[in-house]
Design a protein around this motif. Sequence first.
Motif, mmCIF file in Angstrom:
data_model
loop_
_atom_site.group_PDB
_atom_site.id
_atom_site.type_symbol
_atom_site.label_atom_id
_atom_site.label_comp_id
_atom_site.label_asym_id
_atom_site.label_seq_id
_atom_site.Cartn_x
_atom_site.Cartn_y
_atom_site.Cartn_z
ATOM 1 N N PHE A 153 0.808 -1.218 0.000
ATOM 2 C CA PHE A 153 0.000 0.000 0.000
ATOM 3 C C PHE A 153 0.843 1.270 0.000
ATOM 4 N N ASN A 154 2.163 1.156 0.116
ATOM 5 C CA ASN A 154 2.986 2.369 0.049
ATOM 6 C C ASN A 154 3.114 2.786 -1.412
ATOM 7 N N ASP A 155 2.090 3.459 -1.859
ATOM 8 C CA ASP A 155 1.928 3.834 -3.263
ATOM 9 C C ASP A 155 1.022 5.060 -3.299
ATOM 10 N N GLY A 156 1.393 6.054 -4.100
ATOM 11 C CA GLY A 156 0.621 7.280 -4.133
ATOM 12 C C GLY A 156 -0.837 7.081 -4.483
ATOM 13 N N PHE A 157 -1.119 6.241 -5.460
ATOM 14 C CA PHE A 157 -2.505 5.990 -5.862
ATOM 15 C C PHE A 157 -3.279 5.332 -4.728
ATOM 16 N N GLN A 158 -2.663 4.326 -4.084
ATOM 17 C CA GLN A 158 -3.337 3.601 -3.007
ATOM 18 C C GLN A 158 -3.578 4.481 -1.785
ATOM 19 N N LEU A 159 -2.726 5.458 -1.560
ATOM 20 C CA LEU A 159 -2.863 6.329 -0.398
ATOM 21 C C LEU A 159 -3.659 7.596 -0.693
ATOM 22 N N GLY A 160 -4.277 7.660 -1.872
ATOM 23 C CA GLY A 160 -5.172 8.762 -2.182
ATOM 24 C C GLY A 160 -4.520 9.978 -2.799
ATOM 25 N N LEU A 161 -3.280 9.844 -3.285
ATOM 26 C CA LEU A 161 -2.592 10.981 -3.897
ATOM 27 C C LEU A 161 -2.834 11.066 -5.403
#
Length: 417
Positions: free
Chosen positions: A372-380
Amino acid sequence: MTATPPLQSYALAARDAARALSAAPPKAKNTALLAMAAKLEAQKEALYAANQQDLEAAQASGLSAAKLDRLRLNEKVLHDLLAGLRQVAEMPDPIGEIEGLEIRPNGLQVGRMRVPLGVIGFIYESRPNATVEASALCLKAGNAILLRGGKEAWHSNNALVGLLQEALLEVGLPKEAIQLVPTTDRSAILEMCRLGGLLDLIIPRGGRELIELVQREARMPVLAHAEGVNHLFVDQSADLEMALQIALNGKAQRPSTCNSLEKVLVHQAIAPVFLPRLAQVMQAAGVELRGDERTCALIPAKPASPEDWAMEYLDLILTVKVVDSLEEALKHIARYGSRHTETICTQHHAHAMRFLREVDASLVLVNASPRFNDGFQLGLGAEIGISTSKLHAYGPMGVKELTTTKFVALGQGQVRE
């Protein structure tokens, strides 16, 4: 060495484009982002054909399976790119926001206005999707970007940048806001590093050799991430089925990424029960296990070398260690972790909170996969990279992380006494 005139001219054009973008209304930038998504979708067959050229050349040159995976542009990758472009378009525009406005005793109103960074140099390897993600984020944040992609993705990147530039022109924004360095020669990296005064920031995204080269040679600030030596600690109180699923997803879903799982630390109290189950699911997924002495006594695993504990594999290899306590797990992560992503699986609230507080990483998770350390997954919407340095940005770098603030003051004729 000084920058050659052609590359310097690209940077000068980017500077002019950055000035135009800094004044562009949010609607123009958002319209451009949506136009980019539409063009990529309409021209997907041409993109796949260009990407196939790169894949065939990469296979012929013996590129590793992990790098081939990062190079591939398929329906799933394109779907995520289109979703990311549209999500970035829907996000609030941060440029021009004034934060923390306060009135001083003399009536002067002082605050901080969010502004673009300017011109971003982006050096990356084997990932054509990064071309789109980085360009979209820079556009939204009002920055121009100068892209230097890897030779493996040359045809893909040219096709993508051509479509992105067409979208910019359609809405009246300068196409020079997104430019691809016209060569994959390694000397171009050094030339970009010497463009101090023209590039405001440089972001290397790739292997250790590339990042260390840029950090050593750059004449401007560098934002970079270290390798993803990411751990999962399975606590004594962990739900073992949950821990198995987190470990399997973290290691096997896409092992070639920097947010994949590389090490598992298991509390000694549950190791005799958990490790055989871990070995079973990893063996079924084709994962090679390496372990410390206590691990190897419980399951078939290759003895780990001293180098294994700090190694990022980006492959179906996982190193396992039995630890006596949370304290030992924290010490191990502090010694060998790369400040990228760290996870604990536990049902013990105090242990979870201590792990969150004490582990130094750009993302720390409780009972969830490191993937989950991913911009898309974290809402960015997307990310231009994951910073493991703490100054300016720590973690996935989205739109806001590609801006800065300047002080502004609103007066009514005040003078200093």
